[in-house]
Design a protein around this motif. Structure first.
Motif, mmCIF file in Angstrom:
data_model
loop_
_atom_site.group_PDB
_atom_site.id
_atom_site.type_symbol
_atom_site.label_atom_id
_atom_site.label_comp_id
_atom_site.label_asym_id
_atom_site.label_seq_id
_atom_site.Cartn_x
_atom_site.Cartn_y
_atom_site.Cartn_z
ATOM 1 N N LEU A 149 13.924 -42.346 -18.740
ATOM 2 C CA LEU A 149 12.691 -43.031 -19.157
ATOM 3 C C LEU A 149 12.527 -43.080 -20.678
ATOM 4 O O LEU A 149 11.623 -43.751 -21.176
ATOM 5 C CB LEU A 149 11.474 -42.404 -18.482
ATOM 6 N N ALA A 150 13.418 -42.392 -21.409
ATOM 7 C CA ALA A 150 13.418 -42.538 -22.879
ATOM 8 C C ALA A 150 13.585 -44.006 -23.243
ATOM 9 O O ALA A 150 13.162 -44.460 -24.308
ATOM 10 C CB ALA A 150 14.539 -41.707 -23.497
ATOM 11 N N ASN A 151 14.179 -44.777 -22.328
ATOM 12 C CA ASN A 151 14.358 -46.210 -22.573
ATOM 13 C C ASN A 151 13.045 -46.990 -22.518
ATOM 14 O O ASN A 151 13.017 -48.180 -22.844
ATOM 15 C CB ASN A 151 15.348 -46.796 -21.558
ATOM 16 N N LEU A 152 11.954 -46.346 -22.090
ATOM 17 C CA LEU A 152 10.656 -47.036 -22.022
ATOM 18 C C LEU A 152 9.776 -46.714 -23.222
ATOM 19 O O LEU A 152 8.650 -47.205 -23.333
ATOM 20 C CB LEU A 152 9.926 -46.654 -20.726
ATOM 21 N N ILE A 153 10.283 -45.869 -24.139
ATOM 22 C CA ILE A 153 9.448 -45.453 -25.278
ATOM 23 C C ILE A 153 9.172 -46.624 -26.223
ATOM 24 O O ILE A 153 8.044 -46.818 -26.669
ATOM 25 C CB ILE A 153 10.112 -44.271 -26.042
#
Ligand code: KG4
Ligand code: ZN
Length: 344
Positions: free
Chosen positions: A129-133
């Protein structure tokens, strides 16, 4: 006991979360407000360098020393006081048990003292979910994520922030472990991944050929690569490594990236999903970042890579995951305990 939120607190327009990551050797604390990261502080532990790997007992002790100052620094950097925190998030699993314990106990104490809810986060879900930051450049759902860290290598199909399915993984070493173990064979200090990346920039990736294991389905194996590098080096004369360090690093890195990207391509063909992300410590690798972008261009994928500071272990990824769990009302009780190995 699970902290119950009443209707008014859930409808509160602004939600500020304090998140703690302590699964391995970095103590990290982040503050996020409505999914926006206000601060992300990481205290690295240099104490392990001379041992060639993370020493669990030393990691726990360093977390104990670092956690309070890191929380204070994160609050100051975010310009937020403890009184305005609405929830406390922590990494529950997987990781080193003593390291996890420090974060879990701190989070539980803070939640009790502040009378705020607790949110337990799975470290591997958080890497994804770091890709949603980055709200300006994030994937729509569903997307695929290749998560490559020191302990895991997975291909994950992400249907929504809280609905993730692991569709492939390593049967032995993780990609980061392969980088670190090969680096050790070259006499490089721990963690060797970033150093292989550095020396590889000067080398020829086609200089030496190492084993690329053929695994069924979407699974990976890296233990054969390490053995192949070991046997190759054993046959060489003294001074060979020093004289060929850049070419060796470039060839090892090339092999690892090839294994990863071939499987990722297979996953795209199998699922039909062409939004492709990478995550985890190894996603900081420049060869992998360039390789993913090149694959994207060649096959018409939309590719996403987290900013550097959100690739290796960090609390911002715990905070963004907690943001979605808060919205879904997924809270933990004060009886929450760490789990070294929990899968999801
Ligand atoms: O995600 P992470 O920080 O911690 C774990 O959850 O394991 O990943 C750490 C791993 C280590 O194996 C480290 O060598 C590797 O990520 N790594 C790299 C690079 N930066 C970190 N590997 C290759 N190239 C890099 N630039
Ligand atoms: Zn990690």
């Amino acid at each position: 006991m699970i902290h119950q939120l009443n209707d008014t607190s859930l409808k509160n327009t602004s939600v500020t979360i304090l998140a703690i990551e302590s699964s391995c050797d970095d103590t990290s604390v982040a503050i996020c407000e409505d999914g926006k990261i206000l601060s992300n502080i990481i205290a690295n532990q240099s104490v392990h360098e001379k041992y060639g790997g993370v020493v669990p007992e030393l990691a726990s002790r360093a977390h104990i020393q670092n956690i309070v100052p890191t929380v204070q620094t994160a609050l100051t950097a975010a310009n937020v006081t403890l009184n305005s925190i609405d929830a406390i998030a922590f990494t529950q699993s997987p990781g080193l048990i003593g390291s996890l314990l420090v974060g879990v106990q701190f989070a539980k104490s803070a939640a009790l003292a502040l009378d705020k809810p607790l949110i337990a986060v799975h470290h591997m879900q958080a890497h994804v979910l770091a890709n949603l930051i980055d709200t300006d450049n994030r994937p729509d759902f569903p997307f695929l994520c290749l998560t490559v860290s020191g302990g895991h290598t997975q291909i994950v199909l992400v249907k929504s922030p809280l609905d993730l399915e692991v569709i492939g993984e390593t049967i032995d070493d993780a990609a980061g472990e392969a980088f670190d173990k090969c680096a050790k064979l070259l006499g490089l200090p721990y963690p060797g991944g970033p150093l292989i990346d550095k020396y590889a920039k000067e080398g020829n990736p086609l200089s030496f050929k190492f084993a690329e294991p053929q695994m069924p389905a979407l699974n990976f194996s890296f233990s054969g690569l390490k053995t192949s590098v070991l046997y190759f080096l054993q046959k060489q004369d003294a001074g060979f490594i020093e004289a060929n360090l850049s070419d060796l690093c470039a060839s090892i890195q090339y092999t690892i990236i090839n294994i990863l990207l071939k499987k990722l391509n297979k996953a795209v063909l199998q699922t039909g999903v062409k939004r492709v992300c990478i995550a985890g410590g190894v996603s900081a690798n420049s060869g992998l970042r360039n390789g993913l972008q090149a694959m994207g261009k060649k096959y018409g994928w939309n590719t996403y890579i987290p900013a550097f500071q959100y690739c290796t272990d960090n609390a911002a990824m715990i905070a963004i995951t907690a943001h979605y769990k808060y919205q879904a009302g997924q809270f933990a009780g004060l009886d929450a305990s760490p789990n070294a190995r929990a899968e999801w």
